[in-house]
Write a protein that holds these residues in place. Structure first.
Motif, PDB file in Angstrom:
ATOM      1  N   ALA A  17      44.488  40.343  17.863  1.00  0.00           N
ATOM      2  CA  ALA A  17      43.496  40.781  16.879  1.00  0.00           C
ATOM      3  C   ALA A  17      42.712  39.601  16.310  1.00  0.00           C
ATOM      4  CB  ALA A  17      44.175  41.552  15.758  1.00  0.00           C
ATOM      5  N   LYS A  18      43.271  38.386  16.450  1.00  0.00           N
ATOM      6  CA  LYS A  18      42.573  37.195  15.966  1.00  0.00           C
ATOM      7  C   LYS A  18      41.685  36.571  17.028  1.00  0.00           C
ATOM      8  CE  LYS A  18      46.222  36.009  12.667  1.00  0.00           C
ATOM      9  NZ  LYS A  18      47.183  34.979  12.221  1.00  0.00           N
ATOM     10  N   VAL A  19      41.734  37.100  18.244  1.00  0.00           N
ATOM     11  CA  VAL A  19      40.983  36.522  19.358  1.00  0.00           C
ATOM     12  C   VAL A  19      39.691  37.293  19.578  1.00  0.00           C
ATOM     13  CG1 VAL A  19      41.015  35.968  21.815  1.00  0.00           C
ATOM     14  CG2 VAL A  19      43.097  35.711  20.446  1.00  0.00           C
ATOM     15  N   TYR A  34      47.027  41.874   2.016  1.00  0.00           N
ATOM     16  CA  TYR A  34      45.941  40.983   2.420  1.00  0.00           C
ATOM     17  C   TYR A  34      46.152  40.582   3.879  1.00  0.00           C
ATOM     18  CZ  TYR A  34      49.204  37.093   1.683  1.00  0.00           C
ATOM     19  OH  TYR A  34      50.295  36.252   1.744  1.00  0.00           O
ATOM     20  N   SER A  35      45.078  40.160   4.509  1.00  0.00           N
ATOM     21  CA  SER A  35      45.145  39.821   5.930  1.00  0.00           C
ATOM     22  C   SER A  35      44.012  38.879   6.289  1.00  0.00           C
ATOM     23  CB  SER A  35      45.044  41.093   6.790  1.00  0.00           C
ATOM     24  OG  SER A  35      44.947  40.776   8.156  1.00  0.00           O
ATOM     25  N   SER A  36      44.248  38.049   7.296  1.00  0.00           N
ATOM     26  CA  SER A  36      43.183  37.185   7.810  1.00  0.00           C
ATOM     27  C   SER A  36      42.238  37.954   8.706  1.00  0.00           C
ATOM     28  CB  SER A  36      43.793  36.014   8.594  1.00  0.00           C
ATOM     29  OG  SER A  36      44.554  36.502   9.687  1.00  0.00           O
ATOM     30  N   ILE A  37      42.605  39.193   9.064  1.00  0.00           N
ATOM     31  CA  ILE A  37      41.780  39.997   9.983  1.00  0.00           C
ATOM     32  C   ILE A  37      41.600  41.404   9.427  1.00  0.00           C
ATOM     33  CG2 ILE A  37      42.130  38.751  12.148  1.00  0.00           C
ATOM     34  CD1 ILE A  37      44.555  40.498  12.702  1.00  0.00           C
ATOM     35  N   VAL A  38      41.089  41.482   8.201  1.00  0.00           N
ATOM     36  CA  VAL A  38      40.843  42.796   7.603  1.00  0.00           C
ATOM     37  C   VAL A  38      39.614  43.416   8.267  1.00  0.00           C
ATOM     38  CG1 VAL A  38      40.250  44.050   5.509  1.00  0.00           C
ATOM     39  CG2 VAL A  38      41.909  42.216   5.411  1.00  0.00           C
ATOM     40  N   THR A  39      39.857  44.418   9.093  1.00  0.00           N
ATOM     41  CA  THR A  39      38.803  45.145   9.781  1.00  0.00           C
ATOM     42  C   THR A  39      38.688  46.540   9.164  1.00  0.00           C
ATOM     43  OG1 THR A  39      40.359  46.027  11.407  1.00  0.00           O
ATOM     44  CG2 THR A  39      39.322  43.902  11.916  1.00  0.00           C
ATOM     45  N   VAL A  40      37.677  47.283   9.602  1.00  0.00           N
ATOM     46  CA  VAL A  40      37.540  48.660   9.138  1.00  0.00           C
ATOM     47  C   VAL A  40      38.795  49.448   9.489  1.00  0.00           C
ATOM     48  CG1 VAL A  40      36.249  50.804   9.442  1.00  0.00           C
ATOM     49  CG2 VAL A  40      35.019  48.631   9.266  1.00  0.00           C
ATOM     50  N   ASP A  41      39.327  49.215  10.695  1.00  0.00           N
ATOM     51  CA  ASP A  41      40.537  49.924  11.121  1.00  0.00           C
ATOM     52  C   ASP A  41      41.722  49.558  10.239  1.00  0.00           C
ATOM     53  OD1 ASP A  41      41.989  51.627  13.003  1.00  0.00           O
ATOM     54  OD2 ASP A  41      42.940  49.777  13.689  1.00  0.00           O
ATOM     55  N   ASN A  42      41.882  48.260   9.943  1.00  0.00           N
ATOM     56  CA  ASN A  42      42.982  47.832   9.091  1.00  0.00           C
ATOM     57  C   ASN A  42      42.870  48.406   7.683  1.00  0.00           C
ATOM     58  OD1 ASN A  42      44.812  46.436  10.612  1.00  0.00           O
ATOM     59  ND2 ASN A  42      44.218  44.406   9.929  1.00  0.00           N
ATOM     60  N   MET A  87      43.556  46.017  -0.993  1.00  0.00           N
ATOM     61  CA  MET A  87      43.569  45.235   0.247  1.00  0.00           C
ATOM     62  C   MET A  87      42.452  44.212   0.164  1.00  0.00           C
ATOM     63  SD  MET A  87      43.957  46.687   4.109  1.00  0.00           S
ATOM     64  CE  MET A  87      44.637  45.643   5.392  1.00  0.00           C
ATOM     65  N   ILE A  88      42.732  42.999   0.626  1.00  0.00           N
ATOM     66  CA  ILE A  88      41.805  41.896   0.444  1.00  0.00           C
ATOM     67  C   ILE A  88      41.972  40.923   1.605  1.00  0.00           C
ATOM     68  CG2 ILE A  88      43.381  40.400  -0.853  1.00  0.00           C
ATOM     69  CD1 ILE A  88      41.048  39.917  -2.813  1.00  0.00           C
ATOM     70  N   THR A  89      40.972  40.086   1.838  1.00  0.00           N
ATOM     71  CA  THR A  89      41.074  39.079   2.892  1.00  0.00           C
ATOM     72  C   THR A  89      41.700  37.809   2.333  1.00  0.00           C
ATOM     73  OG1 THR A  89      38.795  38.420   2.438  1.00  0.00           O
ATOM     74  CG2 THR A  89      39.150  39.934   4.258  1.00  0.00           C
ATOM     75  N   THR A 139      42.288  50.203  -4.548  1.00  0.00           N
ATOM     76  CA  THR A 139      41.138  49.306  -4.492  1.00  0.00           C
ATOM     77  C   THR A 139      41.130  48.591  -3.143  1.00  0.00           C
ATOM     78  OG1 THR A 139      41.290  48.949  -6.862  1.00  0.00           O
ATOM     79  CG2 THR A 139      39.978  47.374  -5.596  1.00  0.00           C
ATOM     80  N   ILE A 140      40.146  48.885  -2.322  1.00  0.00           N
ATOM     81  CA  ILE A 140      39.998  48.190  -1.048  1.00  0.00           C
ATOM     82  C   ILE A 140      38.795  47.270  -1.176  1.00  0.00           C
ATOM     83  CG2 ILE A 140      39.699  48.432   1.437  1.00  0.00           C
ATOM     84  CD1 ILE A 140      42.310  49.587   0.424  1.00  0.00           C
ATOM     85  N   VAL A 141      39.016  45.962  -1.166  1.00  0.00           N
ATOM     86  CA  VAL A 141      37.943  45.006  -1.364  1.00  0.00           C
ATOM     87  C   VAL A 141      37.282  44.701  -0.035  1.00  0.00           C
ATOM     88  CG1 VAL A 141      37.388  42.664  -2.090  1.00  0.00           C
ATOM     89  CG2 VAL A 141      39.063  44.014  -3.368  1.00  0.00           C
ATOM     90  N   GLU A 142      35.989  44.916   0.025  1.00  0.00           N
ATOM     91  CA  GLU A 142      35.243  44.647   1.239  1.00  0.00           C
ATOM     92  C   GLU A 142      35.025  43.140   1.373  1.00  0.00           C
ATOM     93  OE1 GLU A 142      34.318  46.797   3.479  1.00  0.00           O
ATOM     94  OE2 GLU A 142      34.976  48.575   2.416  1.00  0.00           O
ATOM     95  N   PRO A 143      35.239  42.565   2.582  1.00  0.00           N
ATOM     96  CA  PRO A 143      34.978  41.147   2.760  1.00  0.00           C
ATOM     97  C   PRO A 143      33.496  40.878   2.689  1.00  0.00           C
ATOM     98  CG  PRO A 143      35.474  42.173   4.867  1.00  0.00           C
ATOM     99  CD  PRO A 143      35.718  43.214   3.810  1.00  0.00           C
ATOM    100  N   PRO A 144      33.108  39.669   2.225  1.00  0.00           N
ATOM    101  CA  PRO A 144      31.680  39.357   2.168  1.00  0.00           C
ATOM    102  C   PRO A 144      31.080  39.254   3.555  1.00  0.00           C
ATOM    103  CG  PRO A 144      33.025  37.408   1.727  1.00  0.00           C
ATOM    104  CD  PRO A 144      33.962  38.581   1.765  1.00  0.00           C
ATOM    105  N   THR A 145      29.799  39.510   3.655  1.00  0.00           N
ATOM    106  CA  THR A 145      29.099  39.445   4.937  1.00  0.00           C
ATOM    107  C   THR A 145      28.988  37.991   5.383  1.00  0.00           C
ATOM    108  OG1 THR A 145      27.837  41.379   4.336  1.00  0.00           O
ATOM    109  CG2 THR A 145      26.999  40.055   6.167  1.00  0.00           C
TER     110      THR A 145
END
Length: 301
Positions: A14-16, A243-251, A263-265, A293-299
């Motif tokens: 997932a990180k690749v 929290y995760s280094s790979i917070v995706t829409v699916d996650n 959830m946060i990055t 609260t699901i925090v969206e990562p910045p663009t």
């Protein structure tokens, strides 16, 4: 699964982002010794780290025969030079074992191990490598407490398998006043402790107010840990911030599905404290509902 010198290594797919052939590298002045330079890819400049240099291994290939793994985590793209990529293996988190404590507390960038086809595969801690290369540039100072919360009295649990990230989050929480902190190295260790403390006390409010947990962990990952907690009649009272280094829409959907309260990055350490404040304010005010609260990562730029 990939190879660097004499090592057989693994990374969460997932990180690749993709696997690339050798690229034309432009060297950078005064860069970290593991950074061989950068290259352009689809109008983006990508830093390139040699895992051979970082691990102290000699390459088995010529410069034009190496393989590059382009990763994307913590909202950044980083390329890593390896000898070769073998293939993708599907491995259940239960088959991924936590690294021994002698490794997990050292500078060795290994976060877990697993066995594939009777071979022991070392799972690299890419967060640690990036942190070492950046020389801890992403540390966060203490976060103010404008609401005057009794942070030192609130019981925080932290579950994280990466020693580097564990240290960064713990430093941020402790420096901001959340000093009543219990730290775990994986989800299984956390879950066993929770059940044991509940058996001892019979009241979850005596030992835990908030769990802050990584999603990707060996043995029991953060999503399964959250589901176990939220499905339990007593432990469900604990707020859970993932929290995760790979917070995706699916996650994020998976986090909501297991009733995580937030959830946060990973890079947004200041927001970890802000969200902890928000959730624990609800606890102190006696609210039974969850914040969700699901925090969206910045663009990305």
């Amino acid at each position: 699964m990939f190879h660097v010198g004499g090592y057989a290594l693994g990374v969460n797919v997932a990180k690749v982002r993709e696997v690339l052939p050798a690229q034309k590298i432009t060297h950078l002045p005064k860069a970290h010794e593991s950074v061989v330079g950068c290259f352009t890819l689809r109008d983006h400049v990508v830093p390139c780290v040699s895992l051979h240099q970082h691990l102290g291994e000699a390459t088995t290939n010529n410069a034009d025969e190496v393989t590059i793994i382009l990763t994307e985590f913590n909202q950044y793209q980083t390329a890593f030079v390896v000898d070769s990529v073998e293939r993708i293996h599907r491995v259940n988190w239960g088959q991924v074992l936590a690294a021994p404590s002698t490794i997990n507390t050292s500078e060795t960038p290994v976060t877990a191990v697993t066995t594939i086809e009777n071979r022991l595969i070392l799972m690299l801690d890419f967060e640690m490598i990036a942190d070492q290369v950046c020389e801890q540039a992403n540390r966060t100072p203490a976060i103010a407490n404008p609401q005057g919360l009794p942070r030192e009295e609130l019981r925080i649990l932290l579950a994280e398998d990466s020693a580097t990230v564990r240290q960064a989050v713990a430093e941020t929480l402790n420096g901001s006043g959340y000093t009543n902190l219990k730290i775990f190295e994986n989800g299984e260790e956390t879950w066993n402790w929770l059940q044991g403390r509940l058996d001892e006390t019979g009241d979850v409010r005596q030992f835990a107010d908030l769990l802050i947990s990584d999603v990707e962990m060996p043995r029991i990952d953060g999503l399964h840990l959250t589901k176990n907690i939220k499905d339990h009649p007593e432990l469900k009272k604990i707020y859970v911030l993932l929290y995760s280094s790979i917070v995706t829409v699916d996650n994020r959907k998976k986090g909501a599905a297991v009733n995580a309260d937030g959830m946060i990055t990973k890079p947004e350490l200041s927001k970890v404290v802000d969200l902890a404040d928000e959730l624990l304010t609800n606890r102190l005010e006696g609210h039974e509902g969850f914040a969700s609260t699901i925090v969206e990562p910045p663009t990305s730029p």
